[in-house]
Write a protein that holds these residues in place. Structure first.
Motif, PDB file in Angstrom:
ATOM      1  N   GLY A 121       0.816  -1.206   0.000  1.00  0.00           N
ATOM      2  CA  GLY A 121       0.000   0.000   0.000  1.00  0.00           C
ATOM      3  C   GLY A 121       0.852   1.260   0.000  1.00  0.00           C
ATOM      4  O   GLY A 121       0.587   2.211  -0.748  1.00  0.00           O
ATOM      5  N   LYS A 122       1.899   1.275   0.827  1.00  0.00           N
ATOM      6  CA  LYS A 122       2.791   2.438   0.861  1.00  0.00           C
ATOM      7  C   LYS A 122       3.532   2.583  -0.467  1.00  0.00           C
ATOM      8  O   LYS A 122       3.736   3.700  -0.958  1.00  0.00           O
ATOM      9  N   GLY A 123       3.928   1.453  -1.030  1.00  0.00           N
ATOM     10  CA  GLY A 123       4.581   1.506  -2.335  1.00  0.00           C
ATOM     11  C   GLY A 123       3.666   2.108  -3.389  1.00  0.00           C
ATOM     12  O   GLY A 123       4.081   2.920  -4.223  1.00  0.00           O
ATOM     13  N   ALA A 124       2.381   1.747  -3.352  1.00  0.00           N
ATOM     14  CA  ALA A 124       1.416   2.291  -4.306  1.00  0.00           C
ATOM     15  C   ALA A 124       1.241   3.795  -4.115  1.00  0.00           C
ATOM     16  O   ALA A 124       1.144   4.550  -5.090  1.00  0.00           O
ATOM     17  N   LEU A 125       1.212   4.263  -2.875  1.00  0.00           N
ATOM     18  CA  LEU A 125       1.074   5.695  -2.607  1.00  0.00           C
ATOM     19  C   LEU A 125       2.255   6.477  -3.178  1.00  0.00           C
ATOM     20  O   LEU A 125       2.077   7.539  -3.786  1.00  0.00           O
ATOM     21  N   ILE A 126       3.474   5.950  -2.983  1.00  0.00           N
ATOM     22  CA  ILE A 126       4.668   6.626  -3.490  1.00  0.00           C
ATOM     23  C   ILE A 126       4.628   6.705  -5.010  1.00  0.00           C
ATOM     24  O   ILE A 126       4.848   7.764  -5.611  1.00  0.00           O
ATOM     25  N   LEU A 127       4.352   5.579  -5.653  1.00  0.00           N
ATOM     26  CA  LEU A 127       4.369   5.535  -7.115  1.00  0.00           C
ATOM     27  C   LEU A 127       3.275   6.400  -7.712  1.00  0.00           C
ATOM     28  O   LEU A 127       3.465   7.041  -8.759  1.00  0.00           O
ATOM     29  N   HIS A 128       2.131   6.445  -7.050  1.00  0.00           N
ATOM     30  CA  HIS A 128       1.042   7.294  -7.532  1.00  0.00           C
ATOM     31  C   HIS A 128       1.447   8.764  -7.474  1.00  0.00           C
ATOM     32  O   HIS A 128       1.225   9.522  -8.435  1.00  0.00           O
ATOM     33  N   GLU A 129       2.037   9.191  -6.353  1.00  0.00           N
ATOM     34  CA  GLU A 129       2.485  10.581  -6.244  1.00  0.00           C
ATOM     35  C   GLU A 129       3.557  10.888  -7.286  1.00  0.00           C
ATOM     36  O   GLU A 129       3.578  11.978  -7.874  1.00  0.00           O
ATOM     37  N   TYR A 130       4.437   9.930  -7.516  1.00  0.00           N
ATOM     38  CA  TYR A 130       5.494  10.152  -8.504  1.00  0.00           C
ATOM     39  C   TYR A 130       4.903  10.329  -9.906  1.00  0.00           C
ATOM     40  O   TYR A 130       5.307  11.217 -10.658  1.00  0.00           O
ATOM     41  N   LEU A 131       3.928   9.493 -10.245  1.00  0.00           N
ATOM     42  CA  LEU A 131       3.328   9.564 -11.577  1.00  0.00           C
ATOM     43  C   LEU A 131       2.487  10.840 -11.757  1.00  0.00           C
ATOM     44  O   LEU A 131       2.354  11.335 -12.870  1.00  0.00           O
TER      45      LEU A 131
END
Length: 490
Positions: free
Chosen positions: A383-393
């Protein structure tokens, strides 16, 4: 195409694995005063000190498809001493093939390189991280004789920051020769939290030589030649297998000087003016104290307090990067990504800029996939990984590598609150249509896991009325089938 240089061969003796291990000791000397040493990789100026040369005898093969090296392929030895300012380590590597310059910052261990791992106080050696006086310093050489330093930063786990160790005052040098190469490192006593070296003072140390000898093996290195027996290869984050360097007596040398000339620190690129600023003469009075205080907060996860203490140093290149990493650990992903993106746009140093752009992806990937992090925290942070990648994108739309990993992260989310927050954020702030559909599938799976079957069924039905690829359609139908089975069991 990889660059490669061939060298002369030595005698053929295989490295043999060791069944058990113990702590080895290396007794050496410390100079009464300042030694006249130029940290450039050329160890000829060490001849003024009579030192024992210790071979590195333990090899761990990282490639199951390639044979163990012969001694004519790879061998190494090291020596060490100290003066009133530094601990010096010199490493001589005999290597028939030397591969350099094929990886971005932080991944230099996949080329030929040398690591100095240290623990000054040997306190709680089984802890799964480095503290203030621990470290891993990797010397990355270039064919022109220049070098820079990599290595894990205390308390920040997977983080390697460009120029962090140089800013702490550590100097490294690299020199090619007709048999391989040599490396030397000077570590300031204050990095080791020492005022001076005293008789019988010991340090925990491991010396590691990373070997890249083939163009096969996906551009990764083949093995590690180590002073300490470290079969699990944990020396880059845990110090329990380190051997001991002991400074047994003081010596006086004719070459001792009152004023020492520092090895110059150049940027990886010549125009890296931010790197040159303040690094040739580190601020020993103020900044190390600030850093130690900030790391005390980092050790206790007081991220905002650490960031506040680092603010006076933010005009320094390396400090800007630490602030970004601290914000990541504080789960302020949008701020962190903005900080690193801004840095990367302004930095003329290609290595450091690439690292800053890639850190978000790499941090997320490690949270989800890293075996070492899984062992430490006993969970994978999808879940944390998804949050980071979403913000990056959101800030870097269309990055294919991050899109692919975000899709993977969403497919691995389950029923936790963090997973729900991440999925909802991806849906409410869409980055592209495919990612949104995968987030909706993930949300249906979340509802199913939490026994909210009506919610899950409604999402799946809506998805099946839209355009899905075969994988998306299959995953959606599998959730509906699972709901039917659950309801039939009631």
């Amino acid at each position: 195409m990889k660059k490669i240089i061939g060298f002369m061969c030595l005698a053929c003796i295989c490295f043999m694995p060791r069944a058990g291990y113990g702590i080895d000791f290396y007794n050496t000397v410390f100079v009464d005063g300042k030694a006249s040493i130029n940290v450039d990789g050329d160890l000829s100026d060490w001849d003024v000190v009579s030192l024992q040369l210790i071979p590195l005898g333990y090899y761990e093969n990282l490639s199951q498809s390639l044979p163990l090296p012969q001694k004519d392929d790879l061998s190494a030895s090291f020596k060490c001493f100290a003066d009133e300012d530094y601990v010096y380590v010199g490493v001589i590597v005999n290597d028939d093939k030397v591969f350099l310059g094929n990886h971005p910052f932080g991944e230099g261990w996949n080329d030929d390189s040398v690591e100095i791992c240290f623990d000054s106080d040997l306190s709680n050696v089984s802890k799964p991280y480095f503290d203030n006086n621990d470290g891993q310093v990797r010397v990355i050489g270039n064919y022109d004789g220049s070098s820079y330093l990599e290595g894990v930063v205390p308390y920040l786990y997977i983080s390697q920051l460009p120029y962090y160790w140089e800013a702490r005052g550590i100097r490294g040098g690299f020199k090619l020769n007709d048999r391989g190469y040599s490396v030397e490192v000077a570590i300031p006593l204050e990095v080791l939290e020492l005022n001076k070296i005293t008789p019988q003072r010991g340090l925990g140390v491991n010396i590691r030589v990373l070997e890249d000898d083939h163009e096969e093996n996906n551009d990764e290195n083949e093995g590690v030649l180590s002073w300490s027996f470290d079969p699990d290869k944990t020396s880059w984050w845990k110090t329990d297998r380190y051997n001991r360097v002991v400074f047994v007596k003081a010596v006086t040398l004719p070459g001792v000087v009152q004023e020492k000339s520092q090895a110059s620190v150049k940027g990886i690129k010549n125009n890296a003016w931010e790197v040159e600023l303040g690094l040739n003469a580190p601020d020993k009075i103020g900044f190390n104290n600030i850093l130690i205080s900030a790391f005390s907060d980092i050790a206790n996860s007081n991220w905002k307090m650490a960031e506040e203490k680092l603010k006076p140093l933010q005009d320094r290149l390396w400090a800007q990067l630490i602030v970004g990493v601290v914000q990541f650990h504080d789960e302020r992903y949008a701020e962190a990504i903005t900080q690193l993106n801004d840095f990367a746009k302004k930095c003329p140093d290609d290595y450091a800029a690439t690292w800053a752009y890639d850190f978000s992806y790499n941090f997320a990937r490690e949270l989800m996939l890293s075996k070492e992090l899984f062992e430490r925290f006993q969970k994978r942070e999808n879940g944390k990984g998804a949050l980071i990648l979403h913000e990056y994108l959101k800030q870097n739309p269309g990055d294919p590598k991050s899109c692919e990993l975000l899709s993977f992260a969403l497919s691995k989310t389950k029923g936790s609150d963090v997973d729900f927050i991440a999925i909802q954020k991806v849906i409410s702030e869409p980055v592209n249509q495919e990612i949104t559909k995968q987030a909706q599938i993930a949300l249906a799976r979340y509802y199913f896991i939490n026994n909210k079957f009506d919610n899950a069924q409604a999402i799946c039905t809506n998805l099946l009325s839209s355009e899905l690829n075969s994988t998306e359609a299959l995953n959606t139908k599998m959730i509906l089938l699972s709901i039917e089975r659950k309801l039939s069991q009631k």
